[in-house]
Design a protein around this motif. Structure first.
Motif, PDB file in Angstrom:
ATOM      1  N   UNK A   1       0.910  -1.262  -0.062  1.00 46.52           N
ATOM      2  CA  UNK A   1       0.085  -0.110  -0.054  1.00 46.52           C
ATOM      3  C   UNK A   1       0.903   1.316   0.025  1.00 46.52           C
ATOM      4  N   UNK A   2       2.004   1.328   0.763  1.00 47.30           N
ATOM      5  CA  UNK A   2       2.939   2.340   0.680  1.00 47.30           C
ATOM      6  C   UNK A   2       3.529   2.706  -0.450  1.00 47.30           C
ATOM      7  N   UNK A   3       3.809   1.555  -1.123  1.00 52.11           N
ATOM      8  CA  UNK A   3       4.374   1.727  -2.589  1.00 52.11           C
ATOM      9  C   UNK A   3       3.558   2.366  -3.380  1.00 52.11           C
ATOM     10  N   UNK A   4       2.317   2.697  -3.303  1.00 52.14           N
ATOM     11  CA  UNK A   4       1.609   3.436  -4.410  1.00 52.14           C
ATOM     12  C   UNK A   4       1.925   4.759  -4.534  1.00 52.14           C
ATOM     13  N   UNK A   5       2.193   5.178  -5.498  1.00 55.66           N
ATOM     14  CA  UNK A   5       2.837   6.560  -5.829  1.00 55.66           C
ATOM     15  C   UNK A   5       1.394   7.610  -5.619  1.00 55.66           C
ATOM     16  N   UNK A   6       1.688   8.738  -4.987  1.00 56.49           N
ATOM     17  CA  UNK A   6       0.538   9.603  -4.488  1.00 56.49           C
ATOM     18  C   UNK A   6      -0.210  10.003  -5.953  1.00 56.49           C
ATOM     19  N   UNK A   7       0.710   9.958  -7.191  1.00 55.81           N
ATOM     20  CA  UNK A   7      -0.246  10.525  -8.266  1.00 55.81           C
ATOM     21  C   UNK A   7      -1.597   9.311  -8.714  1.00 55.81           C
ATOM     22  N   UNK A   8      -1.453   8.202  -8.021  1.00 56.67           N
ATOM     23  CA  UNK A   8      -2.358   7.177  -8.233  1.00 56.67           C
ATOM     24  C   UNK A   8      -3.565   7.157  -7.439  1.00 56.67           C
ATOM     25  N   UNK A   9      -3.585   8.186  -6.570  1.00 50.77           N
ATOM     26  CA  UNK A   9      -4.766   8.362  -5.571  1.00 50.77           C
ATOM     27  C   UNK A   9      -6.169   8.451  -6.128  1.00 50.77           C
TER      28      UNK A   9
ATOM     29  N   UNK B   1      -7.206  -9.936   3.678  1.00 49.62           N
ATOM     30  CA  UNK B   1      -7.252  -9.097   2.590  1.00 49.62           C
ATOM     31  C   UNK B   1      -8.361  -8.123   2.833  1.00 49.62           C
ATOM     32  N   UNK B   2      -9.917  -8.771   3.090  1.00 46.33           N
ATOM     33  CA  UNK B   2     -10.702  -7.917   3.285  1.00 46.33           C
ATOM     34  C   UNK B   2     -10.702  -7.151   4.413  1.00 46.33           C
ATOM     35  N   UNK B   3     -10.450  -7.756   5.547  1.00 43.96           N
ATOM     36  CA  UNK B   3     -10.373  -7.104   7.049  1.00 43.96           C
ATOM     37  C   UNK B   3      -8.999  -6.380   7.251  1.00 43.96           C
ATOM     38  N   UNK B   4      -8.278  -6.645   6.715  1.00 44.64           N
ATOM     39  CA  UNK B   4      -7.134  -5.961   6.965  1.00 44.64           C
ATOM     40  C   UNK B   4      -6.366  -4.981   6.174  1.00 44.64           C
ATOM     41  N   UNK B   5      -6.375  -5.346   4.779  1.00 45.29           N
ATOM     42  CA  UNK B   5      -5.987  -4.336   3.661  1.00 45.29           C
ATOM     43  C   UNK B   5      -7.251  -3.300   3.124  1.00 45.29           C
ATOM     44  N   UNK B   6      -8.103  -3.936   2.972  1.00 46.93           N
ATOM     45  CA  UNK B   6      -9.412  -3.334   2.033  1.00 46.93           C
ATOM     46  C   UNK B   6      -9.691  -2.057   2.832  1.00 46.93           C
ATOM     47  N   UNK B   7      -9.865  -1.976   4.015  1.00 42.57           N
ATOM     48  CA  UNK B   7      -9.858  -0.695   4.806  1.00 42.57           C
ATOM     49  C   UNK B   7      -9.004   0.477   4.737  1.00 42.57           C
ATOM     50  N   UNK B   8      -7.782  -0.083   4.450  1.00 39.38           N
ATOM     51  CA  UNK B   8      -6.715   0.778   4.265  1.00 39.38           C
ATOM     52  C   UNK B   8      -7.002   1.437   2.868  1.00 39.38           C
TER      53      UNK B   8
END
Length: 490
Positions: free
Chosen positions: A378-386, A409-416
């Motif tokens: 998630x942190x590797x996503x560039x800001x421009x991809x927001x 995935x659904x309870x840990x990553x998806x909310x982020x």
């Protein structure tokens, strides 16, 4: 550090099983145990394993009794009409057999349970693949991919998890996704057609011996690679061999419950000699119970209905169903013991695989590797991809749902991901819909217990299944994502 160890552990596991350096059970246990020590948390290994076993124990119980139940239903002849019907449709054409596999898996997937889908599909289709000498990884790959697309049904699990995690209505997530999912299913059917044509070219076609074969589709005439063409009953060479079909060739069919499929000849796998090797579902086996057919059909329908309506936990339903099926169909104790013994091999393989997977998932979760891997991605996503977080979510759903459980995935990553999307004006509904994209690939993940039912009953090596299926399943997921974007759903 934990991020690197997590990816390294998964990569090591996949390499070992795909190169057949270790059995899946051994790799699922030893690899995470070793990396747990590398992470400096070896002292907590026991706690992680017990926690993982506790979470997967209900699944293992469900699979154990589901295998016994459907094994008994196969023994007593419940699925014989299905096999005969598919034989009539397929007419000994490899292309039709593969397409029939996709259609059958998609239809049975309506019950929302992958294990049930795979047991019924393999039970019906295995005799045809064995009889025609087709590659069994084609069967497992097509069935898993079709089931993965259908796994997005609201009662299948992922949609309900996404709705719960983001506090949305499941219908609002699923209904708009129907066109994209339909496009994915159509792609699976086209893929099955293409693979079927390739199988037809590899092994040729088998013709039925005249009108009598139309009346009795069990009596296929199989010709070896050097057999002479008879009157309407020999192999029709539709392209001959492809010289091993190239480096991307499917593994040859493996031995099944009825014996070896046959030796690998210059024109592909030649059918084994002798009628018993092609018997499949023997129409004269002593375990048949024709007088109890409608009882068994009603019991199976009631069991699937109760499972969909969630009247009782699924393990309890299959436990009760297996006990009732054994008691009614085989009232004598020696017969019951014989039926249980006949299916003990499948039960042990699948249950052992699930408990071994509990070590893998327990270490991934307990050490925090899963969380660190997700945070890194998630942190590797560039800001421009927001503003394009829905697309990002769809793309991330492929690797994340393959390397993680759906719960993780659904309870840990998806909310982020949803929170990051909301900051750029992306609706949580779009994020939720995009999160369903990776399910076609997820169903072949080594962390999904149902896949071990599939490869176990089909007598296919898990590494062979993975090597063949992952590319097609990933492509199917990308088709769903592209269709979702094209229709303005994502």
């Amino acid at each position: 550090m934990l991020t690197f160890l997590g990816f390294a552990m998964i990569a090591t596991f996949l390499v070992l099983i795909m190169l057949k350096k270790m059995s899946p059970i051994a790799a699922l246990v030893l690899v995470p145990a070793l990396f747990c020590v590398f992470a400096g948390k070896g002292a907590h290994l026991g706690d992680y394993v017990i926690d993982g076993v506790g979470k997967l124990a209900p699944t293992a119980a469900m699979l154990m009794f589901a295998i016994v139940y459907f094994g008994v239903m196969i023994d007593v002849g419940l699925f014989d009409p299905v096999v005969r019907g598919i034989l009539r449709f397929c007419k000994a054409d490899p292309m039709r057999v593969v397409v029939g596999t996709a259609v059958l898996a998609a239809i049975v997937s309506l019950d929302g349970d992958g294990s049930t889908t795979f047991m019924i599909t393999v039970s019906a289709m295995y005799p045809l693949y064995k009889r025609l000498g087709l590659s069994l990884v084609v069967m497992t790959g097509v069935a898993a991919t079709a089931n993965g697309v259908m796994n997005t049904l609201p009662w299948g699990g992922p949609t309900a998890r996404a709705a719960t995690a983001l506090k949305l209505d499941a219908a609002d997530i699923f209904v708009p996704m129907i066109p994209a999912l339909a496009a994915g299913l159509v792609f699976v059917f086209l893929l099955a057609y293409a693979l079927g044509v390739r199988e037809r070219r590899r092994v040729g076609s088998l013709a039925l011996p005249g009108e009598e074969a139309e009346r009795e589709p069990e009596s296929l005439v199989a010709a070896g690679s050097g057999a002479k063409a008879g009157a309407g009953g020999a192999r029709a060479a539709t392209g001959g061999a492809e010289g091993g079909v190239g480096p991307d060739a499917d593994p040859a069919p493996t031995a099944g419950p009825g014996g070896p499929v046959g030796a690998e000849g210059p024109e592909g796998p030649a059918p084994a000699d002798g009628p018993e090797d092609f018997q499949g579902l023997d129409p004269h086996r002593p375990t048949l119970r024709p007088r109890l057919y409608w009882f068994n059909a009603a019991l199976t329908a009631a069991l699937l209905t109760a499972m969909i309506m969630e009247l009782l936990p699924i393990p309890v339903l299959f436990l009760l169903g297996a006990a009732l099926a054994l008691t009614v169909n085989f009232p004598h104790m020696p017969d019951q013991k014989a039926r249980i013994a006949a299916h003990a091999d499948n039960v042990l393989n699948v249950a052992g695989m699930v408990f071994a997977a509990a070590v893998f998932t327990g270490v991934l979760s307990g050490t925090g590797m899963v969380k660190h891997m997700a945070d890194w991605l998630v942190g590797a996503i560039p800001d421009g991809m927001g503003p394009h977080m829905a697309l990002v979510t769809g793309l991330l759903s492929l690797p994340l749902t393959y390397f993680m459980s759906n719960d993780g995935f659904y309870f840990g990553v998806l909310p982020v991901l949803a929170e990051a999307g909301a900051a750029h004006g992306v609706s949580p509904l779009e994020i939720a819909r995009a999160s369903l994209v990776g399910q076609a690939l997820h169903m072949s993940s080594p962390l999904v217990p149902a896949v071990y039912v599939l490869v176990g009953m089909a007598r296919v090596e898990f590494g062979d299944h993975t090597r063949f299926t992952v590319k097609w399943a990933a492509l199917t997921s990308l088709v769903v994502l592209a269709a979702g974007m094209l229709f303005g759903i994502i």
